[in-house]
Scaffold this motif. Structure first.
Motif, mmCIF file in Angstrom:
data_model
loop_
_atom_site.group_PDB
_atom_site.id
_atom_site.type_symbol
_atom_site.label_atom_id
_atom_site.label_comp_id
_atom_site.label_asym_id
_atom_site.label_seq_id
_atom_site.Cartn_x
_atom_site.Cartn_y
_atom_site.Cartn_z
ATOM 1 N N ARG A 100 -3.398 -3.392 -2.102
ATOM 2 C CA ARG A 100 -4.492 -4.294 -1.736
ATOM 3 C C ARG A 100 -4.948 -4.029 -0.295
ATOM 4 N NH1 ARG A 100 -1.916 -9.105 -2.085
ATOM 5 N NH2 ARG A 100 -1.802 -8.785 -4.332
ATOM 6 N N ALA A 101 -3.972 -3.859 0.595
ATOM 7 C CA ALA A 101 -4.322 -3.616 2.003
ATOM 8 C C ALA A 101 -5.110 -2.318 2.149
ATOM 9 C CB ALA A 101 -3.047 -3.569 2.855
ATOM 10 N N ALA A 102 -4.717 -1.312 1.391
ATOM 11 C CA ALA A 102 -5.446 -0.044 1.441
ATOM 12 C C ALA A 102 -6.872 -0.235 0.944
ATOM 13 C CB ALA A 102 -4.716 1.011 0.611
ATOM 14 N N ARG A 103 -7.014 -0.937 -0.204
ATOM 15 C CA ARG A 103 -8.364 -1.137 -0.755
ATOM 16 C C ARG A 103 -9.250 -1.900 0.230
ATOM 17 N NH1 ARG A 103 -10.264 -5.423 -2.958
ATOM 18 N NH2 ARG A 103 -8.247 -6.295 -3.625
ATOM 19 N N GLU A 104 -8.681 -2.915 0.838
ATOM 20 C CA GLU A 104 -9.486 -3.712 1.776
ATOM 21 C C GLU A 104 -9.895 -2.884 3.002
ATOM 22 O OE1 GLU A 104 -7.554 -7.994 0.429
ATOM 23 O OE2 GLU A 104 -6.951 -7.113 2.352
ATOM 24 N N TYR A 105 -9.017 -1.983 3.425
ATOM 25 C CA TYR A 105 -9.370 -1.089 4.538
ATOM 26 C C TYR A 105 -10.574 -0.222 4.168
ATOM 27 C CZ TYR A 105 -9.307 3.062 7.470
ATOM 28 O OH TYR A 105 -9.686 4.091 8.285
ATOM 29 N N HIS A 106 -10.488 0.443 3.004
ATOM 30 C CA HIS A 106 -11.607 1.307 2.592
ATOM 31 C C HIS A 106 -12.901 0.501 2.453
ATOM 32 C CE1 HIS A 106 -9.125 4.878 1.607
ATOM 33 N NE2 HIS A 106 -8.262 4.057 1.058
ATOM 34 N N GLU A 107 -12.777 -0.711 1.896
ATOM 35 C CA GLU A 107 -13.974 -1.532 1.705
ATOM 36 C C GLU A 107 -14.593 -1.926 3.052
ATOM 37 O OE1 GLU A 107 -12.845 -3.551 -2.618
ATOM 38 O OE2 GLU A 107 -12.433 -4.667 -0.771
ATOM 39 N N ARG A 108 -13.736 -2.242 4.002
ATOM 40 C CA ARG A 108 -14.220 -2.614 5.337
ATOM 41 C C ARG A 108 -14.927 -1.424 5.983
ATOM 42 N NH1 ARG A 108 -9.873 -5.264 6.963
ATOM 43 N NH2 ARG A 108 -10.931 -7.228 6.512
ATOM 44 N N LEU A 109 -14.272 -0.249 5.872
ATOM 45 C CA LEU A 109 -14.861 0.945 6.478
ATOM 46 C C LEU A 109 -16.216 1.265 5.824
ATOM 47 C CD1 LEU A 109 -13.502 2.680 8.703
ATOM 48 C CD2 LEU A 109 -12.938 4.347 6.932
ATOM 49 N N SER B 172 -15.603 5.715 -2.170
ATOM 50 C CA SER B 172 -16.007 4.700 -3.154
ATOM 51 C C SER B 172 -15.213 4.836 -4.454
ATOM 52 C CB SER B 172 -17.506 4.803 -3.437
ATOM 53 O OG SER B 172 -18.239 4.309 -2.323
ATOM 54 N N ARG B 173 -14.993 6.096 -4.874
ATOM 55 C CA ARG B 173 -14.145 6.285 -6.063
ATOM 56 C C ARG B 173 -12.710 5.858 -5.754
ATOM 57 N NH1 ARG B 173 -13.138 10.055 -9.420
ATOM 58 N NH2 ARG B 173 -13.580 8.611 -11.092
ATOM 59 N N TRP B 174 -12.267 6.117 -4.518
ATOM 60 C CA TRP B 174 -10.913 5.744 -4.092
ATOM 61 C C TRP B 174 -10.716 4.229 -4.237
ATOM 62 C CZ3 TRP B 174 -8.724 8.605 0.809
ATOM 63 C CH2 TRP B 174 -7.338 8.415 0.895
ATOM 64 N N ILE B 175 -11.740 3.456 -3.832
ATOM 65 C CA ILE B 175 -11.675 1.993 -3.965
ATOM 66 C C ILE B 175 -11.501 1.596 -5.431
ATOM 67 C CG2 ILE B 175 -13.082 -0.105 -3.779
ATOM 68 C CD1 ILE B 175 -14.236 1.211 -1.133
ATOM 69 N N GLU B 176 -12.242 2.262 -6.314
ATOM 70 C CA GLU B 176 -12.120 1.957 -7.743
ATOM 71 C C GLU B 176 -10.731 2.290 -8.266
ATOM 72 O OE1 GLU B 176 -15.208 3.975 -9.928
ATOM 73 O OE2 GLU B 176 -16.746 3.264 -8.534
ATOM 74 N N VAL B 177 -10.200 3.422 -7.814
ATOM 75 C CA VAL B 177 -8.871 3.836 -8.265
ATOM 76 C C VAL B 177 -7.813 2.834 -7.787
ATOM 77 C CG1 VAL B 177 -7.097 5.619 -7.995
ATOM 78 C CG2 VAL B 177 -9.460 6.280 -8.509
ATOM 79 N N LEU B 178 -7.987 2.355 -6.554
ATOM 80 C CA LEU B 178 -7.022 1.390 -6.026
ATOM 81 C C LEU B 178 -7.087 0.061 -6.799
ATOM 82 C CD1 LEU B 178 -7.376 2.136 -2.213
ATOM 83 C CD2 LEU B 178 -5.411 2.668 -3.678
ATOM 84 N N ALA B 179 -8.296 -0.344 -7.168
ATOM 85 C CA ALA B 179 -8.423 -1.568 -7.973
ATOM 86 C C ALA B 179 -7.705 -1.409 -9.308
ATOM 87 C CB ALA B 179 -9.898 -1.904 -8.181
ATOM 88 N N TRP B 180 -7.817 -0.229 -9.889
ATOM 89 C CA TRP B 180 -7.097 0.047 -11.140
ATOM 90 C C TRP B 180 -5.579 0.023 -10.917
ATOM 91 C CZ3 TRP B 180 -4.939 5.233 -11.608
ATOM 92 C CH2 TRP B 180 -4.190 5.410 -12.768
ATOM 93 N N LEU B 181 -5.106 0.623 -9.831
ATOM 94 C CA LEU B 181 -3.660 0.602 -9.553
ATOM 95 C C LEU B 181 -3.164 -0.836 -9.362
ATOM 96 C CD1 LEU B 181 -3.180 3.641 -7.117
ATOM 97 C CD2 LEU B 181 -2.671 3.527 -9.577
ATOM 98 N N GLU B 182 -3.968 -1.664 -8.705
ATOM 99 C CA GLU B 182 -3.587 -3.074 -8.559
ATOM 100 C C GLU B 182 -3.445 -3.736 -9.926
ATOM 101 O OE1 GLU B 182 -6.768 -3.589 -5.286
ATOM 102 O OE2 GLU B 182 -5.644 -5.466 -5.253
ATOM 103 N N SER B 183 -4.320 -3.349 -10.845
ATOM 104 C CA SER B 183 -4.312 -3.982 -12.172
ATOM 105 C C SER B 183 -3.061 -3.621 -12.970
ATOM 106 C CB SER B 183 -5.576 -3.608 -12.956
ATOM 107 O OG SER B 183 -5.482 -2.275 -13.452
#
Ligand SMILES: [Zn+2]
Length: 301
Positions: free
Chosen positions: A239-248, A208-219
């Motif tokens: 984006r693809a990485a974030r969507e993978y984690h979110e799906r999982l 879950s923290r990883w998803i937040e970090v990826l959103a920040w990197l996208e920004s």
């Protein structure tokens, strides 16, 4: 039948070096397991090396490539996180380059480094050979807080950290003018995200923290993204990485909430994820990710 030998030799091959922006060089991993993408960033006065490969010989190869690329510039070296193929060649840079990264990464190296040497040696003779003579060395400098800047002369490199995600001490390197981002293992290209979820020995990974970090990197809106492993891409990789984690996470949380244990969740979810990402490699990491999210959800209730 011969004995399984594990991964091939994890050798950094500087002959493949490419210039991805003016004075920004990458030694590609060639999609060889346990070889990282290595960066060499030139300023007018100094050059920054990003990740060093696994073991003293790879470290020496990266150092030689950096010297050749950097000419008379002084060398600075950093690593994206403590994992062996990214950081365990640092000993070759002692006395040759100033090394710097975030304090959390250094603390994590001190806490887990020797155990990771032992674990990686079990991966097969080629990996064990690469680790022959390895010494774990502290960086010369650490920084606190979430960033520091390195003035390379006419060019600034930002070292940025947001805490626990893939490891406790993940750090990215960003070149704001060129908008080039080196992510370490926070992002891969066509490789399933690596969840080092090995409780009780190491459980310091947080989807879950990883998803937040990826959103920040996208920004940050980088135009070029150099992942820890795999081909260079753009923000779509993040984006693809974030969507993978979110799906999982979504699928795992739903099954945990329905009372399924982690084994049942893996059995149900993993085949569908493989199907959804047919060209991604190292599918063994899917189950680790599911187990990590399952533990997060069941601990939270
Ligand atoms: Zn890693």
């Amino acid at each position: 039948m011969s004995e399984p030998e594990g991964p091939p030799p994890p050798v950094v091959e500087p002959g493949g070096i490419v210039e991805i922006a003016d004075g920004v060089w990458v030694i590609p991993d060639r999609r060889v397991p346990l070889v990282p993408n290595v960066g060499i960033v030139l300023g007018d006065d100094r050059a920054l090396v990003v990740d060093v490969g696994m073991g003293p010989e790879n470290g020496r190869r990266v150092l030689d490539a950096a010297r050749e690329t950097a000419g008379t510039r002084a060398l600075v070296v950093t690593t994206t996180h403590f994992h062996p193929e990214h950081a365990f060649g640092l000993q070759a840079f002692r006395g040759e380059a100033r090394s710097v990264y975030n304090r959390a990464q250094r603390d994590e190296l001190r806490a887990k480094g020797e155990a990771y040497v032992g674990m990686f040696r079990t991966f097969g003779p080629n990996v064990a050979a690469a680790l022959e003579g390895v010494e774990l060395v502290d960086p010369d400098d650490v920084y606190d807080g979430d960033s520091t800047e390195i003035d390379l002369g006419g060019r600034t490199a930002q070292l940025l950290t947001r805490g626990l995600a893939h490891t406790l001490g993940d750090q990215v390197v960003y070149l704001p003018e060129e908008r080039v981002l080196f992510t370490g293992d926070l992002v891969e290209s066509r490789i399933f995200p690596i969840y080092p979820w090995f409780p009780p020995d190491d459980a310091d990974v947080d989807g879950s923290r990883w998803i937040e970090v990826l959103a920040w990197l996208e920004s940050l809106d980088p135009t070029q993204v150099v992942p820890g492993h795999g081909e260079i891409g753009d923000v779509a990789l993040i984006r693809a990485a974030r969507e993978y984690h979110e799906r999982l996470r979504e699928e795992t949380f739903a099954r945990a909430d329905a009372g399924e244990d982690a084994d049942a969740a893996v059995a149900a979810i993993e085949p569908r994820i493989r199907e959804r990402y047919p060209d991604w490699e190292q599918p063994e990491w899917i189950a680790f990710g599911i187990r990590c999210f399952h533990a997060e959800r069941t601990a939270a209730r």
